[in-house]
Design a protein around this motif. Structure first.
Motif, PDB file in Angstrom:
ATOM      1  N   LEU A 174       0.822  -1.217   0.000  1.00 28.07           N
ATOM      2  CA  LEU A 174       0.000   0.000   0.000  1.00 28.07           C
ATOM      3  C   LEU A 174       0.852   1.260   0.000  1.00 28.07           C
ATOM      4  CD1 LEU A 174      -3.037  -0.854   2.298  1.00 28.07           C
ATOM      5  CD2 LEU A 174      -2.648  -1.344  -0.124  1.00 28.07           C
ATOM      6  N   ARG A 175       2.019   1.219   0.619  1.00 32.04           N
ATOM      7  CA  ARG A 175       2.910   2.386   0.583  1.00 32.04           C
ATOM      8  C   ARG A 175       3.258   2.742  -0.858  1.00 32.04           C
ATOM      9  NH1 ARG A 175       6.454   5.522   3.484  1.00 32.04           N
ATOM     10  NH2 ARG A 175       5.917   4.608   5.494  1.00 32.04           N
ATOM     11  N   GLU A 176       3.352   1.742  -1.714  1.00 30.97           N
ATOM     12  CA  GLU A 176       3.722   1.961  -3.111  1.00 30.97           C
ATOM     13  C   GLU A 176       2.600   2.575  -3.938  1.00 30.97           C
ATOM     14  OE1 GLU A 176       6.601   1.338  -5.203  1.00 30.97           O
ATOM     15  OE2 GLU A 176       7.383   1.709  -3.197  1.00 30.97           O
ATOM     16  N   LEU A 177       1.420   2.713  -3.346  1.00 26.46           N
ATOM     17  CA  LEU A 177       0.293   3.306  -4.066  1.00 26.46           C
ATOM     18  C   LEU A 177      -0.068   4.688  -3.565  1.00 26.46           C
ATOM     19  CD1 LEU A 177      -2.022   0.159  -4.222  1.00 26.46           C
ATOM     20  CD2 LEU A 177      -0.635   1.092  -6.086  1.00 26.46           C
ATOM     21  N   VAL A 178       0.538   5.112  -2.462  1.00 27.19           N
ATOM     22  CA  VAL A 178       0.197   6.393  -1.837  1.00 27.19           C
ATOM     23  C   VAL A 178       0.950   7.536  -2.511  1.00 27.19           C
ATOM     24  CG1 VAL A 178       0.304   7.744   0.294  1.00 27.19           C
ATOM     25  CG2 VAL A 178      -0.337   5.320   0.371  1.00 27.19           C
ATOM     26  N   ALA A 179       0.237   8.545  -2.895  1.00 24.88           N
ATOM     27  CA  ALA A 179       0.872   9.716  -3.495  1.00 24.88           C
ATOM     28  C   ALA A 179       1.843  10.332  -2.498  1.00 24.88           C
ATOM     29  CB  ALA A 179      -0.192  10.737  -3.894  1.00 24.88           C
ATOM     30  N   GLY A 180       3.116  10.418  -2.866  1.00 25.55           N
ATOM     31  CA  GLY A 180       4.131  10.972  -1.984  1.00 25.55           C
ATOM     32  C   GLY A 180       4.512  10.066  -0.831  1.00 25.55           C
ATOM     33  N   GLY A 181       4.146   8.810  -0.905  1.00 23.85           N
ATOM     34  CA  GLY A 181       4.395   7.892   0.196  1.00 23.85           C
ATOM     35  C   GLY A 181       5.853   7.690   0.523  1.00 23.85           C
ATOM     36  N   GLU A 182       6.726   7.792  -0.487  1.00 21.78           N
ATOM     37  CA  GLU A 182       8.147   7.571  -0.246  1.00 21.78           C
ATOM     38  C   GLU A 182       8.743   8.633   0.680  1.00 21.78           C
ATOM     39  OE1 GLU A 182       7.739  10.360  -3.633  1.00 21.78           O
ATOM     40  OE2 GLU A 182       6.819   8.428  -3.108  1.00 21.78           O
ATOM     41  N   ALA A 183       8.092   9.788   0.770  1.00 24.33           N
ATOM     42  CA  ALA A 183       8.603  10.868   1.615  1.00 24.33           C
ATOM     43  C   ALA A 183       7.919  10.915   2.980  1.00 24.33           C
ATOM     44  CB  ALA A 183       8.420  12.212   0.913  1.00 24.33           C
ATOM     45  N   MET A 184       6.989  10.029   3.217  1.00 29.26           N
ATOM     46  CA  MET A 184       6.231  10.038   4.464  1.00 29.26           C
ATOM     47  C   MET A 184       6.794   9.002   5.429  1.00 29.26           C
ATOM     48  SD  MET A 184       2.406  10.326   2.773  1.00 29.26           S
ATOM     49  CE  MET A 184       1.541  10.419   4.342  1.00 29.26           C
ATOM     50  N   ARG A 185       7.185   9.458   6.595  1.00 25.72           N
ATOM     51  CA  ARG A 185       7.733   8.539   7.584  1.00 25.72           C
ATOM     52  C   ARG A 185       6.658   7.589   8.109  1.00 25.72           C
ATOM     53  NH1 ARG A 185      11.279  10.208  12.960  1.00 25.72           N
ATOM     54  NH2 ARG A 185      11.679   8.068  13.676  1.00 25.72           N
ATOM     55  N   GLU A 186       5.457   8.115   8.318  1.00 23.84           N
ATOM     56  CA  GLU A 186       4.347   7.303   8.788  1.00 23.84           C
ATOM     57  C   GLU A 186       3.141   7.511   7.879  1.00 23.84           C
ATOM     58  OE1 GLU A 186       3.335   7.694  12.852  1.00 23.84           O
ATOM     59  OE2 GLU A 186       5.374   7.312  13.583  1.00 23.84           O
ATOM     60  N   LEU A 187       2.395   6.430   7.676  1.00 24.95           N
ATOM     61  CA  LEU A 187       1.164   6.503   6.909  1.00 24.95           C
ATOM     62  C   LEU A 187      -0.003   6.186   7.840  1.00 24.95           C
ATOM     63  CD1 LEU A 187       2.120   4.593   3.622  1.00 24.95           C
ATOM     64  CD2 LEU A 187       2.194   7.038   4.076  1.00 24.95           C
ATOM     65  N   PRO A 188      -1.053   6.974   7.802  1.00 28.68           N
ATOM     66  CA  PRO A 188      -2.198   6.761   8.701  1.00 28.68           C
ATOM     67  C   PRO A 188      -3.116   5.644   8.198  1.00 28.68           C
ATOM     68  CG  PRO A 188      -2.606   8.673   7.344  1.00 28.68           C
ATOM     69  CD  PRO A 188      -1.216   8.201   6.993  1.00 28.68           C
ATOM     70  N   LEU A 189      -2.562   4.461   8.049  1.00 32.26           N
ATOM     71  CA  LEU A 189      -3.325   3.298   7.612  1.00 32.26           C
ATOM     72  C   LEU A 189      -3.283   2.244   8.708  1.00 32.26           C
ATOM     73  CD1 LEU A 189      -2.000   2.982   3.934  1.00 32.26           C
ATOM     74  CD2 LEU A 189      -4.236   3.850   4.654  1.00 32.26           C
ATOM     75  N   GLU A 190      -4.441   1.751   9.088  1.00 32.01           N
ATOM     76  CA  GLU A 190      -4.521   0.778  10.160  1.00 32.01           C
ATOM     77  C   GLU A 190      -4.477  -0.644   9.617  1.00 32.01           C
ATOM     78  OE1 GLU A 190      -4.401   1.635  13.257  1.00 32.01           O
ATOM     79  OE2 GLU A 190      -4.516   3.791  12.818  1.00 32.01           O
ATOM     80  N   ASN A 191      -4.072  -1.580  10.485  1.00 33.79           N
ATOM     81  CA  ASN A 191      -4.151  -3.001  10.145  1.00 33.79           C
ATOM     82  C   ASN A 191      -5.561  -3.496  10.478  1.00 33.79           C
ATOM     83  OD1 ASN A 191      -0.841  -3.218  11.232  1.00 33.79           O
ATOM     84  ND2 ASN A 191      -1.458  -3.720   9.167  1.00 33.79           N
ATOM     85  N   ALA A 192      -6.525  -2.998   9.756  1.00 37.25           N
ATOM     86  CA  ALA A 192      -7.919  -3.355   9.993  1.00 37.25           C
ATOM     87  C   ALA A 192      -8.541  -3.825   8.684  1.00 37.25           C
ATOM     88  CB  ALA A 192      -8.688  -2.154  10.539  1.00 37.25           C
ATOM     89  N   PRO A 193      -9.445  -4.798   8.743  1.00 37.58           N
ATOM     90  CA  PRO A 193     -10.058  -5.300   7.505  1.00 37.58           C
ATOM     91  C   PRO A 193     -10.623  -4.197   6.618  1.00 37.58           C
ATOM     92  CG  PRO A 193     -10.622  -6.754   9.320  1.00 37.58           C
ATOM     93  CD  PRO A 193      -9.897  -5.574   9.922  1.00 37.58           C
ATOM     94  N   GLY A 194     -11.228  -3.167   7.226  1.00 37.24           N
ATOM     95  CA  GLY A 194     -11.802  -2.094   6.416  1.00 37.24           C
ATOM     96  C   GLY A 194     -10.769  -1.341   5.608  1.00 37.24           C
TER      97      GLY A 194
END
Length: 271
Positions: A174-194
């Motif tokens: 999922l990090r590889e699909l986030v716009a600008g993800g390579e520059a973000m230390r943390e992504l606000p994505l949970e380990n949740a089914p949703g």
């Protein structure tokens, strides 16, 4: 071209097993395009996308048969993240019971995953090395549980393996699909089914824009595996470590991640 551009008649809607969450980050169409093209290029070099889709369907069939017959060693062997670490525990009553319990659709997905983790050795009070080994077993148990849940019903349940997204390490496809993800230390994505379902729905929408309307759930798995392979090669590491590094060509990484490498070898030998 391996798929028809003409829209196929739509099948009746299948009720969702997971309610998608609202995503706090934006995914990037251009990044999807990169990994989609990477998937096609990797497949063309080897077996072809159609062979990979067939192998995923065969994995679904084999897993269903093995589960129904209680052959849990065969089940574990179909899961890349578990086959080496958990194979020797397949006959342990606690783990066998947890695997069987994954078929209980009356229990929430999170609870079934948690029960599988709880069935692995805890390592409480042991040495540091033993605790590390226990942690690896629990990570493998997570991948085992999430793959079983997905391949039991791949249309309704998203793939929730650690390589798709692992908040603990802030790594995954999922990090590889986030716009600008390579520059973000943390992504606000949970380990949740949703979270996994929302991400998968986005990927499936992009796949449909390519004119693909069959086996979209398996296409999504392949795209995510292609994205993680790209991430891994860029980082020269990742959540799966040396086990994943054994596959050097992108096709080997994609098919290895999804546990269809051996199915493809079987098909090649029989062909």
């Amino acid at each position: 071209m391996l798929w028809a551009r003409k829209r196929q008649p739509e099948a009746p809607a299948v009720p969702a097993a997971v309610v998608p969450a609202a995503l706090a980050v934006a995914f990037d169409d251009r990044l999807f395009e990169r990994h989609f093209k990477g998937l096609l290029a990797a497949a063309e070099d080897r077996d072809g996308v159609e062979a990979w889709l067939d192998a995923l369907g065969e994995k679904q069939r084999r897993l269903a048969v093995a589960l129904s017959e209680g052959r849990f060693t065969a089940v574990i062997d179909l899961v890349f993240g578990a086959r080496r670490r958990l194979g020797h525990l397949a006959d342990e009553p606690a783990l066998a019971g947890a695997i069987a319990g994954l078929a209980d659709d009356a229990v929430p997905l999170d609870a079934r995953i948690a029960a599988t983790l709880a069935a692995t050795p805890a390592g409480a009070g042991a040495s540091r090395e033993e605790r590390r080994a226990a942690a690896k077993l629990r990570r493998a148990a997570h991948d085992l549980a999430t793959e079983i849940l997905h391949f039991r019903d791949p249309v309704r349940v998203p793939l929730m393996s650690r390589w798709v997204w692992d908040r603990a390490t802030m790594s995954g496809a999922l990090r590889e699909l986030v716009a600008g993800g390579e520059a973000m230390r943390e992504l606000p994505l949970e380990n949740a089914p949703g979270t996994y379902e929302a991400a998968r729905m986005w990927v499936q929408e992009r796949i449909a824009e390519q004119g693909i309307f069959r086996d979209v759930h398996f296409w999504a798995d392949l795209v995510l595996a292609s994205a993680y392979g790209h991430y891994f090669r860029a980082m020269t590491g990742g959540t799966l470590g040396a086990d994943f590094e054994r596959g050097t060509h992108p096709s080997e990484q994609i098919t290895g991640l999804l546990g269809i490498d051996r199915i493809l070898r079987d098909a090649s030998r029989s062909g």
